[in-house]
Design a protein around this motif. Structure first.
Motif, PDB file in Angstrom:
ATOM      1  N   HIS A  88       0.839  -1.203   0.000  1.00 37.51           N
ATOM      2  CA  HIS A  88       0.000   0.000   0.000  1.00 37.51           C
ATOM      3  C   HIS A  88       0.867   1.244   0.000  1.00 37.51           C
ATOM      4  O   HIS A  88       1.919   1.285   0.636  1.00 37.51           O
TER       5      HIS A  88
ATOM      6  N   ASP B 282       6.293   0.143   7.230  1.00 39.12           N
ATOM      7  CA  ASP B 282       4.883  -0.091   6.856  1.00 39.12           C
ATOM      8  C   ASP B 282       4.455   0.888   5.794  1.00 39.12           C
ATOM      9  O   ASP B 282       3.944   1.933   6.094  1.00 39.12           O
ATOM     10  N   MET B 283       4.613   0.516   4.510  1.00 43.11           N
ATOM     11  CA  MET B 283       5.377  -0.593   3.995  1.00 43.11           C
ATOM     12  C   MET B 283       6.057  -0.204   2.693  1.00 43.11           C
ATOM     13  O   MET B 283       6.074  -0.945   1.732  1.00 43.11           O
TER      14      MET B 283
ATOM     15  N   GLU C 190      -5.039   1.274   2.540  1.00 39.59           N
ATOM     16  CA  GLU C 190      -5.041   0.085   3.413  1.00 39.59           C
ATOM     17  C   GLU C 190      -5.210   0.474   4.869  1.00 39.59           C
ATOM     18  O   GLU C 190      -5.895  -0.201   5.629  1.00 39.59           O
ATOM     19  N   GLU C 191      -4.597   1.590   5.251  1.00 40.83           N
ATOM     20  CA  GLU C 191      -4.586   1.965   6.673  1.00 40.83           C
ATOM     21  C   GLU C 191      -5.965   2.298   7.216  1.00 40.83           C
ATOM     22  O   GLU C 191      -6.156   2.364   8.426  1.00 40.83           O
TER      23      GLU C 191
ATOM     24  N   GLU D 285       1.664  -7.568   3.110  1.00 41.23           N
ATOM     25  CA  GLU D 285       2.608  -7.146   4.144  1.00 41.23           C
ATOM     26  C   GLU D 285       2.610  -8.088   5.349  1.00 41.23           C
ATOM     27  O   GLU D 285       1.622  -8.713   5.685  1.00 41.23           O
TER      28      GLU D 285
HETATM   29 ZN   LIG Z   1       0.737  -1.698   6.331  1.00 39.11          ZN
END
Ligand SMILES: [Zn+2]
Length: 435
Positions: free
Chosen positions: A93, A127-128, A161-162, A189
């Motif tokens: 992401h 991340d990431m 994604e977060e 991840e």
């Molecule tokens: Zn992540």
């Protein structure tokens, strides 16, 4: 004297190492990517331009899809010899969680600084963004050696994604563009680990977030209604019940293996809202709980239990599900899954322990497995403190570079699995956990 001499040699080498790292094009690309502020919700155009340029440098096709306005999904295709076979999807992401310089960062969070300690600091180093660049460098390295892998390999870069993937992975999985990729296995991840192993996620714990609104009598602060008629009294009952359940699960968690966070359900009361004045009994108090279901929990039974607890806590209590993800199946980590064998063999070749685990949290991979595609989560950061979302997030430059070699091996093994060894129906490699 000797000690001093050794120190000089040591620090001398140390300095040279740090200097050398800064000359690595892979490190420079990584730093450049960290310098693009991709905090979730930010304008991702500069990140899309960054990837467009990298795709052009390698002469690989790039597509950008948008299912929610302002949420681009970037796809780079590295064509293999036989596009009729199921492909390998390398997902990462673009977005990162917020970082505020005033929180106590030693270096600017979007500076991508390679410090004298040999670590690269910045939001996204673990991340990431590291993984995205490692995928790219690994694939570029394979290409530079004039090797064409058997299967198509796609790099996909998600925008959100977060915050759950509502405008990213979720609509992408339902799209014709995703179907056309004919994915056999998705890599996603993982996490850093402070011990010498690389964890591999084969299942995620899914998220349930609930809001509980307790309505009660509103009155002057001098009056004295029965506790169970007040919003706070009802909330107390809800809290007592859920925290009692939390205590039970906490005990289970203390004896759980670090490799299986799926055996317990975590519950956290993260928000309490209510009240208007110091001398008014509030008519409404709201509680928000974040729950991560154990992987063996039956959703229907858990929902019924939750609703019974709320009903027993009193009248006029409203339960709202903010999120309520269905249980995500597990990707097989056994000899019947050729994709797992390919990774296990890579681990053997590289002499690194890759250990299958169920993590406490979740990633975009849960959506992928639900869509019927097996997925593994792995980020090659052994012996590295867990600093995902933390202040002073960093990755040692050496670990970052080593990760490129690790991916070269893993990607080569995965994309060279003969067609005869894999089922054309990838869903056979995922299973619902036995309840
Ligand atoms: Zn992540």
């Amino acid at each position: 004297m000797q000690w001093i001499l050794l120190s000089v040699i040591y620090y001398g080498l140390y300095g040279v190492n740090a200097l050398d790292y800064s000359n690595y094009p892979a490190i420079q690309r990584f730093q450049e990517y960290i310098q693009i502020n991709t905090t979730t919700g930010a304008n991702l155009t500069p990140a899309v331009e960054f990837w467009t340029q990298l795709a052009e440098e390698q002469g690989v096709p790039i597509n950008v899809y948008e299912y929610g306005e302002g949420y681009p999904i970037v796809v780079l295709k590295w064509a293999g010899q036989d596009s009729s076979l199921n492909s390998i999807q390398l997902n990462s992401h673009m977005d990162v969680v917020p970082a505020d310089e005033n929180e106590g960062w030693s270096y600017p969070p979007f500076g991508g600084v390679l410090a004298e300690d040999g670590n690269i600091y910045g939001r996204g180093t673990q991340d990431m963004k590291s993984v995205s660049i490692q995928y790219y460098e690994a694939l570029s390295g394979i290409k530079a050696n004039n090797i064409t892998l058997l299967r198509d390999v796609y790099m996909t870069l998600m925008p959100d994604e977060e915050v759950g993937g509502e405008d990213g992975m979720i609509p992408f999985l339902q799209s014709d563009e995703f179907s056309a990729m004919n994915v056999g296995l998705e890599l996603d991840e993982g996490t850093s680990y402070p011990i010498p192993i690389i964890p591999l996620f084969y299942q995620d714990k899914v998220v349930w977030q609930i809001k509980v609104d307790c309505h009660g009598v509103a009155a002057h602060g001098s009056t004295f209604p029965a506790t169970n008629t007040t919003a706070t009294g009802k909330c107390r009952n809800v809290i007592d019940t859920l925290l009692k359940f939390r205590d039970e699960q906490y005990i289970i968690s203390t004896s759980a293996s670090i490799f299986d966070a799926g055996v317990y359900t975590s519950v956290n009361l993260n928000r309490l809202n209510g009240g208007t004045a110091n001398n008014i009994i509030p008519s409404l108090v709201s509680l928000t709980f974040d729950i991560r279901l154990g992987t063996r929990v039956n959703e229907d039974a858990f929902q019924a239990q939750l609703e019974q607890w709320i009903a027993e806590a009193g009248d006029n209590i409203m339960l709202t599900y903010i999120s309520k993800n269905p249980q995500s199946p597990a990707t097989l980590v056994s000899s019947s899954n050729p994709y797992w064998i390919a990774i296990a063999e890579a681990a053997q070749t590289l002499r690194i322990p890759i250990v299958p685990i169920v993590p406490p949290g979740s990633t975009d991979a849960r959506h992928v497995r639900l869509a019927g595609v097996p997925a593994f989560g792995i980020s090659p950061m052994a012996n590295t403190p867990m600093l995902l979302h933390a202040v002073d997030e960093y990755i040692p430059a050496e670990t970052f570079l080593r990760g490129i070699d690790i991916y070269e091996q893993i990607i080569t093994n995965l994309a060279n699995i003969p067609g005869s060894e894999t089922s054309t129906d990838p869903s056979v490699y995922i299973v619902k956990t036995a309840l």
